[in-house]
Design an enzyme around this catalytic site. Structure first.
Site, mmCIF file in Angstrom:
data_model
loop_
_atom_site.group_PDB
_atom_site.id
_atom_site.type_symbol
_atom_site.label_atom_id
_atom_site.label_comp_id
_atom_site.label_asym_id
_atom_site.label_seq_id
_atom_site.Cartn_x
_atom_site.Cartn_y
_atom_site.Cartn_z
ATOM 1 N N TYR A 144 -79.733 -64.539 20.629
ATOM 2 C CA TYR A 144 -79.725 -63.569 21.723
ATOM 3 C C TYR A 144 -78.322 -62.998 21.862
ATOM 4 O O TYR A 144 -77.340 -63.740 21.843
ATOM 5 C CB TYR A 144 -80.138 -64.239 23.037
ATOM 6 C CG TYR A 144 -80.107 -63.309 24.238
ATOM 7 C CD1 TYR A 144 -80.987 -62.229 24.322
ATOM 8 C CD2 TYR A 144 -79.201 -63.514 25.286
ATOM 9 C CE1 TYR A 144 -80.965 -61.379 25.427
ATOM 10 C CE2 TYR A 144 -79.187 -62.664 26.389
ATOM 11 C CZ TYR A 144 -80.065 -61.589 26.455
ATOM 12 O OH TYR A 144 -80.042 -60.754 27.544
ATOM 13 N N ASP A 238 -70.761 -64.277 18.149
ATOM 14 C CA ASP A 238 -71.080 -64.151 19.565
ATOM 15 C C ASP A 238 -70.933 -65.540 20.190
ATOM 16 O O ASP A 238 -71.815 -66.381 20.090
ATOM 17 C CB ASP A 238 -72.503 -63.613 19.732
ATOM 18 C CG ASP A 238 -72.887 -63.478 21.204
ATOM 19 O OD1 ASP A 238 -72.115 -63.946 22.062
ATOM 20 O OD2 ASP A 238 -73.960 -62.916 21.480
ATOM 21 N N LYS A 266 -69.540 -65.868 30.005
ATOM 22 C CA LYS A 266 -69.858 -67.145 30.661
ATOM 23 C C LYS A 266 -68.622 -67.954 31.082
ATOM 24 O O LYS A 266 -68.006 -67.613 32.076
ATOM 25 C CB LYS A 266 -70.861 -67.908 29.807
ATOM 26 C CG LYS A 266 -72.172 -67.090 29.708
ATOM 27 C CD LYS A 266 -73.357 -67.790 29.070
ATOM 28 C CE LYS A 266 -74.590 -66.897 29.214
ATOM 29 N NZ LYS A 266 -75.287 -66.552 27.999
HETATM 30 C C1 LIG Z 1 -75.711 -65.116 27.698
HETATM 31 C C2 LIG Z 1 -75.474 -64.543 26.379
HETATM 32 C C3 LIG Z 1 -75.246 -63.172 26.186
HETATM 33 C C4 LIG Z 1 -75.383 -62.166 27.292
HETATM 34 O O1 LIG Z 1 -74.452 -62.349 28.312
HETATM 35 P P1 LIG Z 1 -74.760 -61.698 29.768
HETATM 36 O O2 LIG Z 1 -73.528 -62.020 30.541
HETATM 37 O O3 LIG Z 1 -75.991 -62.353 30.263
HETATM 38 O O4 LIG Z 1 -74.944 -60.241 29.553
HETATM 39 C C5 LIG Z 1 -74.927 -62.721 24.926
HETATM 40 N N1 LIG Z 1 -74.834 -63.569 23.898
HETATM 41 C C6 LIG Z 1 -75.055 -64.895 24.029
HETATM 42 C C7 LIG Z 1 -74.907 -65.787 22.847
HETATM 43 C C8 LIG Z 1 -75.397 -65.420 25.272
HETATM 44 O O5 LIG Z 1 -75.652 -66.730 25.383
#
Ligand SMILES: *Cc1c(COP(=O)(O)O)cnc(C)c1O
Length: 429
Positions: A144, A238, A266
């Site tokens: 994701y 990511d 995060k």
């Molecule tokens: C949570 C997450 C996102 C998206 O971040 P948001 O702050 O919810 O937009 C993108 N990549 C990864 C790997 C994530 O866990």
């Protein structure tokens, strides 16, 4: 268990909010039942509006790595609020957080702060395209990367939980430059490179959290690095979820790879909306005002969010909890597996540092297809039994559980008991 007030708020919330939530992962769609409404939280615990208290393994889906209301973070944030909440001009706090973040990633000279992980990824992809002059991006099914159009295919937990293959409202043109490969399968990546000569980059979670926890094999991750280099494509890690979760810095170092562009979010916001993307100077110099790639944000680098980020990372560095996370996760794994065995439940457990999750399957989970062999009905039963036993888990089979530094022997004991009782429920299905 009394959830009267949550039920009431859920009904009321549905009038003016969509499904009473502002992010679909918070709905309890896949586990059946309605979402709990939270009143407050402290340390390892979160309390709902009916006064039920849970050990929190959601931790806002990762950010609250120090637990809730860490004293130092709370103090830093309160102090920052008194100086004004947003200026539309630069502050020293942005420079400080940038230094902490860049120092923690070997391949990062400069960083740009944004407001979410989604923004970090969409900017990183634009940057990869700007730098290489190419358009296509390879992503892996089950990973994701936020909700930008081009990344909403085969996108892991949120969609998988709701059984959606992709999102409605995404035009075909938006995903025509997105190529899907299989995690831990280098051949599936090579096949794309053989067919296309306009691949700007490959994006992945260096350890996944959004199909559950899956680690890359050594051959896969090293092979990806070599292949992207050979093809003049950028490797985008990511680390929105993994950043600062399993070491001070990135999971990429632990799995033995160095990304060209890293996305963060995060944890670096300490509970406030912060994302970031960073890279070596030669790549970041494409970004305006130094270069021709435009990317902006009214609230980016917000002083309150920066204060939360600085104090969170400083405290993390001081506490250095990473060894402890491994010990706690190892213990949880042991209990999950032994109680599953005791009650005749098929279970695999994957973990990485402070991220862990059980899959209700008898198949080793190395990619999204493996993860999807999990019995989600069993997970749903397990989830509600854990709630009854005072543990708040992400309401999805395909989401990692998160640990915070506030888990002590006492919480660990409670977790072990809750797991055993909940597994008994699953075993007697
Ligand atoms: C949570 C997450 C996102 C998206 O971040 P948001 O702050 O919810 O937009 C993108 N990549 C990864 C790997 C994530 O866990």
């Amino acid at each position: 268990m009394n959830t009267k007030n949550s039920e009431k708020l859920y009904k009321k919330g549905c009038e003016n909010l969509v499904g009473a939530v502002n992010s679909p992962v918070r709905a309890f769609a896949s586990v059946g039942g309605n979402p709990l409404f939270i009143d407050k939280a402290k340390g390892a615990y979160i309390k709902d509006v009916d006064g039920n208290k849970y050990i929190d393994l959601v931790l806002s889906y990762g950010p609250m790595i120090l637990g809730h209301r860490n004293k130092k973070v709370e103090k830093a944030v309160t102090k920052a609020i008194k100086k004004g909440t947003s200026f539309g001009a630069s502050t020293n706090a942005e420079i400080k957080l940038a230094k902490i973040v860049c120092d923690a990633f070997p391949g990062m000279d400069k960083v740009r702060f944004v407001n979410s992980g989604t923004e970090a990824v969409l900017s990183a992809i634009r940057l990869a395209r700007a730098h290489t002059g190419k358009d296509k991006i390879i992503k892996f099914s089950g990973c994701y990367h936020g909700h930008m159009d081009a990344m909403l295919v085969a996108a892991g937990s949120g969609l998988a939980t709701l059984s959606l293959p992709g999102s409605k409202g995404v035009p075909a043109q938006s995903v025509e430059n997105t190529l899907i490969a299989e995690y831990n399968n280098l051949e599936s990546v090579k096949a794309h490179f053989d067919k296309h000569d306009d691949i700007a980059g490959v994006i992945l979670e260096p350890v996944t959290g959004n199909m559950g926890v899956v680690q890359p094999t050594d051959d896969f991750i090293k092979g990806l690095r070599a292949l992207t280099k050979e093809k003049n494509a950028l490797l985008i890690c990511d680390e929105v979820m993994t950043g600062f979760r399993s070491k001070f810095g990135g999971a990429q170092e632990l799995v033995g790879v160095e990304a060209d562009i890293t996305c963060l979010g995060k944890v670096i916001g300490g509970g406030f909306p912060v994302g970031a993307y960073g890279a070596r100077n030669e790549i970041m110099e494409n970004v305006a005002p130094l270069g021709g790639m435009y990317q902006a944000g009214t609230l980016s680098g917000n002083p309150i969010a920066m204060a939360a980020g600085i104090s969170t990372l400083t405290e993390l560095k001081n506490q250095n909890p990473y060894e402890k996370f491994n010990t706690v996760a190892e213990k949880l794994e042991e209990v999950l597996l032994s109680s599953a065995k005791k009650y005749g439940v098929d279970l695999k457990v994957n973990r990485f540092g402070s991220m862990i999750n059980p899959f209700f399957t008898n198949k080793e989970v190395t990619n999204f297809a493996d993860a999807q062999t999990s019995d989600t009905d069993k997970f749903a039963k397990f989830f509600w039994a854990m709630i009854e036993n005072g543990v708040f888990l992400p309401p999805s089979q395909f989401e990692a559980w998160f640990l915070s530094t506030t888990i002590t022997i006492k919480e660990l004991k409670k977790l072990e008991e809750a797991i055993d009782k909940s597994m008994l429920v699953v075993g007697s299905l």
